[in-house]
Scaffold this active site. Structure first.
Site, mmCIF file in Angstrom:
data_model
loop_
_atom_site.group_PDB
_atom_site.id
_atom_site.type_symbol
_atom_site.label_atom_id
_atom_site.label_comp_id
_atom_site.label_asym_id
_atom_site.label_seq_id
_atom_site.Cartn_x
_atom_site.Cartn_y
_atom_site.Cartn_z
ATOM 1 N N HIS A 35 0.793 -1.617 2.854
ATOM 2 C CA HIS A 35 0.159 -2.684 2.769
ATOM 3 C C HIS A 35 0.239 -3.241 3.185
ATOM 4 O O HIS A 35 -0.883 -3.672 4.313
ATOM 5 C CB HIS A 35 0.202 -2.936 1.524
ATOM 6 C CG HIS A 35 -0.052 -1.636 0.173
ATOM 7 N ND1 HIS A 35 -1.713 -2.745 0.189
ATOM 8 C CD2 HIS A 35 -0.338 -0.943 -1.060
ATOM 9 C CE1 HIS A 35 -1.899 -1.632 -1.305
ATOM 10 N NE2 HIS A 35 -1.199 -1.045 -1.531
ATOM 11 N N GLU A 71 3.566 1.170 0.030
ATOM 12 C CA GLU A 71 3.839 1.558 -0.905
ATOM 13 C C GLU A 71 4.743 2.552 -1.964
ATOM 14 O O GLU A 71 5.474 2.322 -3.238
ATOM 15 C CB GLU A 71 2.799 1.711 -2.134
ATOM 16 C CG GLU A 71 2.270 0.056 -2.548
ATOM 17 C CD GLU A 71 1.634 -0.766 -3.745
ATOM 18 O OE1 GLU A 71 1.557 0.309 -4.528
ATOM 19 O OE2 GLU A 71 0.287 -1.616 -3.484
#
EC number: 4.2.99.-
Length: 312
Positions: free
Chosen positions: A267, A282
């Site tokens: 991300h 993540e």
């Protein structure tokens, strides 16, 4: 041929999401699932500062006051953390506003997006908040960055547009020519603003005039998410569905670096204190990406080894 060096640094099982380089030359990152702010100095062990477990810390950036500032997407607050771990939190005036993106502005304040309220917020370093309503409803303003023109630029995910807000709160909306779903945004090396389009799978460039250009990524289903300027003159971006990170050079060449061996789902992305590219995964780790022989390469130890997605 240059060789890409990719290292993995496990940090915590809390959903690493946003990442930035702090004034203390460390990586600071959010753990969106566990409600923590993490810190990692390359070569040292990571540490974490606990917030309310369900506050949803999302994007984090350095502020003009020597502290780190972050959004709390679920708790509808803006947070500040000093480099020694002292935390202060400020509620947004509009309830349930869903703050997401945040960036330091040229006026010495922090500017942030309110995804659920169609507003752009401004917070001074002493916590005074002003909100500016957007001319579109349901726009879902997402990421935000300081542009080269003394204004803030932001993505409007649902409105399929790029917005610009000046220091007096005047807003200009630039609709995009394709159904793109823009998310990440960053100022480039070339005096333009660059963004990534999660829906259409392209990297975009917008000039101060509003003129845009789109450059498709090799895998249009890779869902590019965040973007940053590298030390090598390229724009680097994450592609969470493609488990990869890409670089876009001034010669309009896109190179893709596979992260799937790390467990990935990348991300946030930032230029690190060591001039390498660092990515928040993540899966509870950070990835360091450097091209061997390039300006960004620094030797470091090698470590082997789901959260809300507000803007997907």
């Amino acid at each position: 041929m240059p060789r890409t060096m990719i290292d993995k640094y496990p940090v915590a099982d809390g959903g690493s999401y946003g990442i930035t380089t702090g004034p203390d030359h460390a990586l600071w990152f959010t753990l969106v699932r566990s409600g923590q702010i993490g810190r990692l100095r390359p070569g040292a062990e990571p540490s974490c500062h606990q917030l309310e477990p369900d506050c949803g810390p999302t994007i984090i950036v350095p502020g003009p006051d020597g502290a780190l500032w972050f959004t709390e997407y679920r708790a509808h607050r803006i947070g500040r953390i000093t480099t020694d771990g002292a935390v202060t939190e400020f509620a947004t005036p509009t309830p349930d506003s869903g703050p997401y993106g945040i960036a330091a502005g040229p006026d010495g304040a922090l500017w942030f997006t309110e995804t659920a309220a169609d507003r752009i917020g401004r917070i001074t370093t002493d916590g005074q908040v002003t909100e500016f309503r957007l001319p579109r409803t349901g726009a879902f303003p997402s990421a935000i960055t300081a542009g080269p023109d003394a204004a803030m630029w932001f993505t409007m995910h649902q409105a399929n547009a790029i917005g610009r807000i000046d220091m007096d709160g005047g807003v200009t909306v630039h609709p995009l020519p394709v159904a793109a779903g823009p998310v990440g945004i960053a100022a480039g090396h070339d005096g333009a603003v660059w963004y990534v389009a999660i829906a259409s799978g392209h990297v975009g460039r917008i000039e101060a005039s509003g003129a845009t250009a789109e450059f498709p990524v090799p895998d249009r289903a890779a869902r590019p998410h965040a973007i940053t300027a590298g030390a090598d003159g390229a724009m680097w971006f994450t592609a969470w569905a493609g488990n990869s990170v890409g670089s876009f050079t001034s010669g309009h060449v896109i190179d893709v670096h596979d992260l799937s061996a790390l467990g990935a789902e990348p991300h946030g992305i930032t230029l690190g204190p060591d001039r390498a590219i660092w990515v928040a995964l993540e899966t509870g780790a950070l990835a360091r990406v450097a091209v061997e022989g390039a300006e960004t390469h620094v030797t470091s130890r090698h470590v082997t080894g789901r959260s809300p997605r507000p803007s997907q």
